[in-house]
Design a protein around this motif. Sequence first.
Motif, short mmCIF file in Angstrom:
data_model
loop_
_atom_site.label_atom_id
_atom_site.label_comp_id
_atom_site.label_asym_id
_atom_site.label_seq_id
_atom_site.Cartn_x
_atom_site.Cartn_y
_atom_site.Cartn_z
N ALA A 139 81.26 39.49 -80.56
CA ALA A 139 80.28 39.66 -81.63
C ALA A 139 79.23 38.56 -81.56
N VAL A 140 77.99 38.96 -81.81
CA VAL A 140 76.90 37.99 -81.90
C VAL A 140 76.19 38.23 -83.24
N THR A 141 76.32 37.28 -84.14
CA THR A 141 75.57 37.35 -85.39
C THR A 141 74.33 36.50 -85.23
N MET A 142 73.20 36.97 -85.74
CA MET A 142 71.95 36.26 -85.49
C MET A 142 70.95 36.45 -86.62
N LYS A 203 85.58 46.01 -75.11
CA LYS A 203 85.18 47.40 -75.22
C LYS A 203 84.01 47.61 -76.18
N VAL A 204 83.66 46.58 -76.94
CA VAL A 204 82.48 46.68 -77.79
C VAL A 204 81.91 45.28 -78.03
N VAL A 205 80.57 45.19 -77.99
CA VAL A 205 79.88 43.94 -78.31
C VAL A 205 79.04 44.21 -79.56
N ILE A 206 79.38 43.55 -80.64
CA ILE A 206 78.71 43.77 -81.91
C ILE A 206 77.49 42.86 -82.01
N LEU A 207 76.34 43.43 -82.33
CA LEU A 207 75.14 42.67 -82.60
C LEU A 207 74.81 42.83 -84.08
N GLY A 208 74.89 41.74 -84.84
CA GLY A 208 74.67 41.82 -86.27
C GLY A 208 73.57 40.88 -86.71
N SER A 209 72.72 41.36 -87.63
CA SER A 209 71.64 40.51 -88.14
C SER A 209 71.03 41.14 -89.37
N PRO A 210 70.30 40.34 -90.16
CA PRO A 210 69.44 40.93 -91.18
C PRO A 210 68.16 41.42 -90.52
N ALA A 238 76.26 51.03 -73.36
CA ALA A 238 76.90 51.80 -74.44
C ALA A 238 77.89 50.98 -75.26
N LYS A 239 78.30 49.82 -74.76
CA LYS A 239 79.26 48.99 -75.50
C LYS A 239 78.62 48.17 -76.62
N PHE A 240 77.29 48.09 -76.62
CA PHE A 240 76.61 47.31 -77.65
C PHE A 240 76.44 48.15 -78.90
N LEU A 241 76.82 47.56 -80.02
CA LEU A 241 76.77 48.25 -81.31
C LEU A 241 76.02 47.38 -82.31
N GLN A 242 74.95 47.92 -82.89
CA GLN A 242 74.11 47.16 -83.81
C GLN A 242 74.47 47.48 -85.26
N VAL A 243 74.68 46.41 -86.05
CA VAL A 243 75.01 46.58 -87.46
C VAL A 243 74.22 45.58 -88.30
N HIS A 244 74.07 45.89 -89.55
CA HIS A 244 73.35 44.99 -90.47
C HIS A 244 74.30 43.93 -91.02
N THR A 245 73.83 42.69 -91.07
CA THR A 245 74.55 41.61 -91.76
C THR A 245 73.56 40.85 -92.62
N SER A 246 74.07 40.10 -93.57
CA SER A 246 73.20 39.37 -94.49
C SER A 246 72.67 38.07 -93.89
N ARG A 258 83.82 45.30 -91.84
CA ARG A 258 83.90 46.35 -92.86
C ARG A 258 82.97 47.52 -92.57
N ASP A 259 82.08 47.34 -91.62
CA ASP A 259 81.10 48.38 -91.32
C ASP A 259 81.81 49.65 -90.82
N PRO A 260 81.47 50.83 -91.36
CA PRO A 260 82.14 52.07 -90.94
C PRO A 260 82.06 52.33 -89.44
N GLN A 261 80.91 51.97 -88.81
CA GLN A 261 80.79 52.17 -87.36
C GLN A 261 81.82 51.33 -86.60
N ILE A 262 82.00 50.09 -87.06
CA ILE A 262 82.96 49.20 -86.41
C ILE A 262 84.38 49.73 -86.61
N LYS A 263 84.68 50.16 -87.81
CA LYS A 263 86.02 50.69 -88.08
C LYS A 263 86.32 51.90 -87.20
#
Length: 396
Positions: A139-142, A203-210, A238-246, A258-263
């Motif tokens: 995971a990379v939060t930014m 199997k998945v690299v999460i990219l999270g950011s506001p 295809a392993k990169f998954l983008q989600v919103h974080t605060s 908690r993100d539904p995509q991650i679950k």
Amino acid sequence: MKLLQQQIEKDQSGFVRVVPEEPEDMWHIYNLIQKGDQLQASTVRGVKSETSTGSVTTDRVRLRLTISIEDMFFDVQAGALRINGRNTVENKHVGIGQYHTLDLEMNQPFTLSKREWDLISLQRIKDACDITKQADVAAVTMQEGLAVVCLLTQYMTVVRQRIEVAIPRKRRGSTANYEKGLHRFYEQIYRAIKQHVDFSVVKVVILGSPGFVRSQFFDYMMAQAVKTEDRTIIENKAKFLQVHTSSGHKGALEEVMRDPQIKARLADTKATQEVKAMDDFYQMLNNNPDRAFYGFEDVRKAADNGAIGTLMVTDELFRAADIQTRRKYINLVEDSKASNANVLVFSSLHVSGEQLQQLAGVAAILNFPLVMDSGSEYSSSGESSKDEPDHADFDF
């Protein structure tokens, strides 16, 4: 971790011989060892010898020692484990009772002996040696100027790199310096991913950011990968998954999990099970507090009433130096399992474990409501008499 030999007697005493193969195995070992256990491992010790002329020399000699463990230190980032204790088996270099510190090494076998192998310890050995339960999430939060690169296993959240880059503000009529700073920031994240993420395992690299930081970085990364013919990134797009974080801080991982995509992507992992259990607990706490208990005393009484559906407890409680404290939590787990409760042992190094630690390290979701009457006795709400309205709900 590879199990070479296991011998547990009927009185639960015995030993296991294992080989740590991954840095996370050191975390399992740290949770297994207790003061008073016997540890046998290969080590190096400085041995002094006197020559015929009276001069003293010191040689580094590799030998096998068995120590009675007194204390230990675990470095999370380095995955290093140092164990200190007194030698219990005499040899020509080290006498009985002499202190020595063992540095456990990767791919070097050791033997751990206990007077009692309890349920928790045996389960940890089983889980650690199960090759299907390995780290598979990065995971990379930014946010602009800040990024945190983490590796998530079922037991640990390890920060591999924290990136901070000063990005100039946009100026009226010119954004050149801003764009240069942003590209410099993205380039460092790109290099960090290349350095710390093993795509053969993850199997998945999460990219999270506001905002749009994550999508802008992803576009930059893919453009650079095409430009430099970086097959690793291109083939694993295809392993990169983008989600919103605060925010871009490590704490945002709690939102990520908690993100539904991650679950959906990680539905079979222990980490996701734990996050879901915590979510269910807080929902129950808000909607039906008589079915959500936390703290040892209340959870223990719920177990005594056979009410626990899901028990959540942090592994830190099983590392208690006091044997009685450790035993009471082991008994709680055993009694809960005996009543068919689902038991989840949270890692204190995982974001969900940190959250549970705020609830004294133990919580439970009950199968049916329990209330406490004026005499501090527990009963199911179905047993409460309509003529006896006086009962005190728990304060949460």
